[in-house]
Design a protein around this motif. Structure first.
Motif, PDB file in Angstrom:
ATOM      1  N   LEU A  47       0.829  -1.202   0.000  1.00  0.00           N
ATOM      2  CA  LEU A  47       0.000   0.000   0.000  1.00  0.00           C
ATOM      3  C   LEU A  47       0.862   1.250   0.000  1.00  0.00           C
ATOM      4  CD1 LEU A  47      -2.913  -0.696   2.528  1.00  0.00           C
ATOM      5  CD2 LEU A  47      -3.130  -0.223   0.090  1.00  0.00           C
ATOM      6  N   ALA A  48       1.929   1.212   0.780  1.00  0.00           N
ATOM      7  CA  ALA A  48       2.799   2.385   0.890  1.00  0.00           C
ATOM      8  C   ALA A  48       3.388   2.761  -0.461  1.00  0.00           C
ATOM      9  CB  ALA A  48       3.911   2.119   1.904  1.00  0.00           C
ATOM     10  N   GLU A  49       3.891   1.767  -1.197  1.00  0.00           N
ATOM     11  CA  GLU A  49       4.515   2.065  -2.488  1.00  0.00           C
ATOM     12  C   GLU A  49       3.482   2.521  -3.503  1.00  0.00           C
ATOM     13  OE1 GLU A  49       7.543   2.971  -4.760  1.00  0.00           O
ATOM     14  OE2 GLU A  49       7.708   2.216  -2.705  1.00  0.00           O
ATOM     15  N   ARG A  50       2.300   1.929  -3.471  1.00  0.00           N
ATOM     16  CA  ARG A  50       1.242   2.362  -4.373  1.00  0.00           C
ATOM     17  C   ARG A  50       0.810   3.791  -4.058  1.00  0.00           C
ATOM     18  NH1 ARG A  50      -2.160  -2.638  -2.782  1.00  0.00           N
ATOM     19  NH2 ARG A  50      -3.963  -1.398  -3.422  1.00  0.00           N
ATOM     20  N   TYR A  51       0.797   4.133  -2.788  1.00  0.00           N
ATOM     21  CA  TYR A  51       0.426   5.493  -2.384  1.00  0.00           C
ATOM     22  C   TYR A  51       1.495   6.489  -2.836  1.00  0.00           C
ATOM     23  CZ  TYR A  51      -1.332   9.332   0.451  1.00  0.00           C
ATOM     24  OH  TYR A  51      -1.830  10.540   0.860  1.00  0.00           O
ATOM     25  N   VAL A  52       2.752   6.139  -2.651  1.00  0.00           N
ATOM     26  CA  VAL A  52       3.850   7.015  -3.081  1.00  0.00           C
ATOM     27  C   VAL A  52       3.766   7.260  -4.585  1.00  0.00           C
ATOM     28  CG1 VAL A  52       6.348   7.174  -3.361  1.00  0.00           C
ATOM     29  CG2 VAL A  52       5.396   6.398  -1.181  1.00  0.00           C
ATOM     30  N   THR A  53       3.477   6.210  -5.341  1.00  0.00           N
ATOM     31  CA  THR A  53       3.366   6.345  -6.801  1.00  0.00           C
ATOM     32  C   THR A  53       2.229   7.283  -7.175  1.00  0.00           C
ATOM     33  OG1 THR A  53       4.197   4.090  -7.088  1.00  0.00           O
ATOM     34  CG2 THR A  53       3.049   5.078  -8.963  1.00  0.00           C
ATOM     35  N   ALA A  54       1.089   7.145  -6.486  1.00  0.00           N
ATOM     36  CA  ALA A  54      -0.063   7.996  -6.775  1.00  0.00           C
ATOM     37  C   ALA A  54       0.223   9.463  -6.454  1.00  0.00           C
ATOM     38  CB  ALA A  54      -1.283   7.507  -5.988  1.00  0.00           C
ATOM     39  N   VAL A  55       0.909   9.717  -5.344  1.00  0.00           N
ATOM     40  CA  VAL A  55       1.260  11.093  -4.969  1.00  0.00           C
ATOM     41  C   VAL A  55       2.256  11.670  -5.968  1.00  0.00           C
ATOM     42  CG1 VAL A  55       2.411  12.526  -3.248  1.00  0.00           C
ATOM     43  CG2 VAL A  55       0.763  10.791  -2.518  1.00  0.00           C
ATOM     44  N   ALA A  56       3.259  10.880  -6.324  1.00  0.00           N
ATOM     45  CA  ALA A  56       4.307  11.369  -7.232  1.00  0.00           C
ATOM     46  C   ALA A  56       3.733  11.788  -8.574  1.00  0.00           C
ATOM     47  CB  ALA A  56       5.360  10.286  -7.428  1.00  0.00           C
ATOM     48  N   ARG A  57       2.687  11.095  -9.027  1.00  0.00           N
ATOM     49  CA  ARG A  57       2.102  11.432 -10.317  1.00  0.00           C
ATOM     50  C   ARG A  57       1.397  12.779 -10.286  1.00  0.00           C
ATOM     51  NH1 ARG A  57      -0.478   6.977 -10.919  1.00  0.00           N
ATOM     52  NH2 ARG A  57      -2.496   7.744 -10.183  1.00  0.00           N
ATOM     53  N   SER A  58       1.089  13.284  -9.100  1.00  0.00           N
ATOM     54  CA  SER A  58       0.342  14.537  -8.976  1.00  0.00           C
ATOM     55  C   SER A  58       1.219  15.733  -8.613  1.00  0.00           C
ATOM     56  CB  SER A  58      -0.756  14.378  -7.908  1.00  0.00           C
ATOM     57  OG  SER A  58      -1.658  13.357  -8.270  1.00  0.00           O
ATOM     58  N   VAL A  59       2.534  15.558  -8.616  1.00  0.00           N
ATOM     59  CA  VAL A  59       3.447  16.668  -8.331  1.00  0.00           C
ATOM     60  C   VAL A  59       4.292  16.926  -9.568  1.00  0.00           C
ATOM     61  CG1 VAL A  59       3.515  16.122  -5.875  1.00  0.00           C
ATOM     62  CG2 VAL A  59       5.261  15.173  -7.387  1.00  0.00           C
ATOM     63  N   PRO A  60       4.901  18.103  -9.701  1.00  0.00           N
ATOM     64  CA  PRO A  60       5.762  18.386 -10.856  1.00  0.00           C
ATOM     65  C   PRO A  60       6.857  17.348 -11.020  1.00  0.00           C
ATOM     66  CG  PRO A  60       5.346  20.393  -9.609  1.00  0.00           C
ATOM     67  CD  PRO A  60       4.787  19.261  -8.798  1.00  0.00           C
ATOM     68  N   VAL A  61       7.196  17.050 -12.261  1.00  0.00           N
ATOM     69  CA  VAL A  61       8.198  16.016 -12.551  1.00  0.00           C
ATOM     70  C   VAL A  61       9.508  16.289 -11.833  1.00  0.00           C
ATOM     71  CG1 VAL A  61       9.537  14.930 -14.391  1.00  0.00           C
ATOM     72  CG2 VAL A  61       7.146  15.526 -14.788  1.00  0.00           C
ATOM     73  N   ALA A  62       9.907  17.546 -11.788  1.00  0.00           N
ATOM     74  CA  ALA A  62      11.186  17.898 -11.177  1.00  0.00           C
ATOM     75  C   ALA A  62      11.227  17.582  -9.685  1.00  0.00           C
ATOM     76  CB  ALA A  62      11.491  19.381 -11.404  1.00  0.00           C
ATOM     77  N   ASP A  63      10.056  17.518  -9.048  1.00  0.00           N
ATOM     78  CA  ASP A  63       9.995  17.293  -7.600  1.00  0.00           C
ATOM     79  C   ASP A  63       9.676  15.854  -7.218  1.00  0.00           C
ATOM     80  OD1 ASP A  63      10.426  20.011  -7.319  1.00  0.00           O
ATOM     81  OD2 ASP A  63       8.267  20.480  -7.269  1.00  0.00           O
ATOM     82  N   ARG A  64       9.425  14.999  -8.198  1.00  0.00           N
ATOM     83  CA  ARG A  64       8.915  13.663  -7.888  1.00  0.00           C
ATOM     84  C   ARG A  64       9.890  12.820  -7.081  1.00  0.00           C
ATOM     85  NH1 ARG A  64       5.649  12.073 -13.504  1.00  0.00           N
ATOM     86  NH2 ARG A  64       3.974  13.602 -13.180  1.00  0.00           N
ATOM     87  N   ALA A  65      11.147  12.833  -7.465  1.00  0.00           N
ATOM     88  CA  ALA A  65      12.124  12.000  -6.763  1.00  0.00           C
ATOM     89  C   ALA A  65      12.246  12.416  -5.301  1.00  0.00           C
ATOM     90  CB  ALA A  65      13.480  12.077  -7.463  1.00  0.00           C
ATOM     91  N   GLU A  66      12.344  13.719  -5.068  1.00  0.00           N
ATOM     92  CA  GLU A  66      12.491  14.222  -3.702  1.00  0.00           C
ATOM     93  C   GLU A  66      11.239  13.949  -2.877  1.00  0.00           C
ATOM     94  OE1 GLU A  66      13.305  18.455  -1.331  1.00  0.00           O
ATOM     95  OE2 GLU A  66      13.354  18.374  -3.522  1.00  0.00           O
ATOM     96  N   VAL A  67      10.071  14.226  -3.473  1.00  0.00           N
ATOM     97  CA  VAL A  67       8.818  14.000  -2.756  1.00  0.00           C
ATOM     98  C   VAL A  67       8.651  12.517  -2.427  1.00  0.00           C
ATOM     99  CG1 VAL A  67       6.300  14.002  -3.014  1.00  0.00           C
ATOM    100  CG2 VAL A  67       7.622  16.023  -3.642  1.00  0.00           C
ATOM    101  N   SER A  68       8.969  11.652  -3.385  1.00  0.00           N
ATOM    102  CA  SER A  68       8.828  10.213  -3.164  1.00  0.00           C
ATOM    103  C   SER A  68       9.735   9.735  -2.034  1.00  0.00           C
ATOM    104  CB  SER A  68       9.147   9.448  -4.450  1.00  0.00           C
ATOM    105  OG  SER A  68       8.233   9.774  -5.477  1.00  0.00           O
ATOM    106  N   ALA A  69      10.973  10.202  -2.040  1.00  0.00           N
ATOM    107  CA  ALA A  69      11.915   9.779  -1.001  1.00  0.00           C
ATOM    108  C   ALA A  69      11.463  10.252   0.379  1.00  0.00           C
ATOM    109  CB  ALA A  69      13.311  10.318  -1.317  1.00  0.00           C
ATOM    110  N   GLU A  70      11.034  11.505   0.460  1.00  0.00           N
ATOM    111  CA  GLU A  70      10.593  12.039   1.754  1.00  0.00           C
ATOM    112  C   GLU A  70       9.322  11.343   2.236  1.00  0.00           C
ATOM    113  OE1 GLU A  70      10.177  16.212   1.258  1.00  0.00           O
ATOM    114  OE2 GLU A  70      12.342  16.622   1.228  1.00  0.00           O
TER     115      GLU A  70
END
Length: 318
Positions: free
Chosen positions: A7-30
């Motif tokens: 669930l955690a990884e699926r949630y991270v993927t869903a959140v990352a898709r809704s943020v700017p591409v440039a911020d996805r890696a940082e947002v996903s890690a945090e």
């Protein structure tokens, strides 16, 4: 692709898709680190792993709302519960309904003998009016849902259970709502054309000879598309058979429509006669209309096939 992704990884993927591409890696890690910290605390307190993970994800809320909170974008027009679904549906309707309304208004005015200026003059208010109506009624429905459904769960309320095994944008409830609304609009437009007509002169665009068999077949194809989307929404993902059925329905509907256009079986006889009367040796109005309709349907066909092919590819990854 592993369908048992946490669930955690699926949630991270869903959140990352809704943020700017440039911020996805940082947002996903945090986000992963934050979830891991909360999960460790619950596990240390003696909670069972699956229940602890579910509780952590549930506490974070809808991925789209969470992503908006990270960027400081408040979701206040409708409310955080239904903002994401409202926005997706509104965009879909504006893209489809507004151009269709403008095309119908311009076509009716052109066939009525209007020049280029008159056609444009008819299309502009159609664009404005249809856009206002789409925005107003869509917003009104979701505003009512926000208030009426605020004390209990509804089908649009988010929970970790709504995260599909494979996170696919197409397999969302908002897509099902959009398809359902568009199906109602299309069927309603056909019935309106059959019973009332368009413009001040109540022009009927579609030939009455299409009733009942051709229209029954067309309604059946629309129903097939709606049923497929409903199954996908329930399953949370596409499968190869579902994608194949979707592609087949699209091909039959669009290619059949194009064939009927060139057989001159689509346009109502009265309207066809008016177009022929408006023709000149250098400008065959019927031919121009047929080419225009074919181009529009061909463009729609290409777009739908591309989307269906993407869904088929995503289904094979599962």
């Amino acid at each position: 692709m592993d369908t048992d992704t946490t669930l955690a990884e699926r949630y991270v993927t869903a959140v990352a898709r809704s943020v700017p591409v440039a911020d996805r890696a940082e947002v996903s890690a945090e986000l992963r680190a934050s979830i891991a910290d909360e999960l460790d605390g619950r596990l240390a307190a003696g909670e069972e792993a699956g229940a602890a993970e579910y509780a952590v994800i549930a506490g974070l809320g809808d991925p789209i709302a969470y992503a908006a909170s990270l960027s400081g974008r408040p979701l206040v027009l409708i409310g955080p519960r239904y903002y994401a679904a409202w926005l997706r549906l509104l965009r879909l309707l504006l893209i489809i309904v507004v151009p269709a309304a403008a095309l119908i208004a311009g076509l009716v005015r052109a066939i009525g003998g209007g020049d280029v200026g008159a056609v444009i003059g008819a299309m502009i208010p159609a664009i404005i009016t249809s856009g206002v109506h789409v925005a107003f009624w869509t917003t009104l429905v979701f505003a009512a849902l926000e208030r009426v459904g605020s004390t209990g769960d509804t089908v649009l309320d988010w929970s970790p259970d709504k995260l599909p095994r494979t996170v696919i944008p197409s397999a969302r409830l908002s897509d099902l709502i959009g398809i359902a609304v568009m199906t109602v609009i299309l069927i309603g437009s056909v019935i309106w054309d059959r019973t009332i007509g368009w413009g001040d002169e109540h022009v009927h665009v579609l030939s009455p000879a299409l009733w009942p068999w051709v229209m029954t077949a067309w309604f059946a194809l629309l129903a097939v598309g709606l049923i497929v989307e409903a199954i996908v929404a329930v399953r949370g993902r596409w499968s190869a058979p579902l994608a194949a059925v979707s592609i087949a329905a699209i091909l039959v509907a669009m290619i059949g429509a194009i064939m009927l256009i060139w057989q001159r079986a689509v346009i109502a006889p009265d309207l066809m006669a008016r177009m022929q009367d408006a023709s000149t040796p250098t400008a065959d109005v019927v031919q121009i209309v047929n080419i225009s309709l074919t181009a529009v349907l061909g463009g729609i066909l290409i777009g739908l096939l591309f989307d269906a092919y993407r869904k088929l590819g995503l289904a094979r990854e599962v």
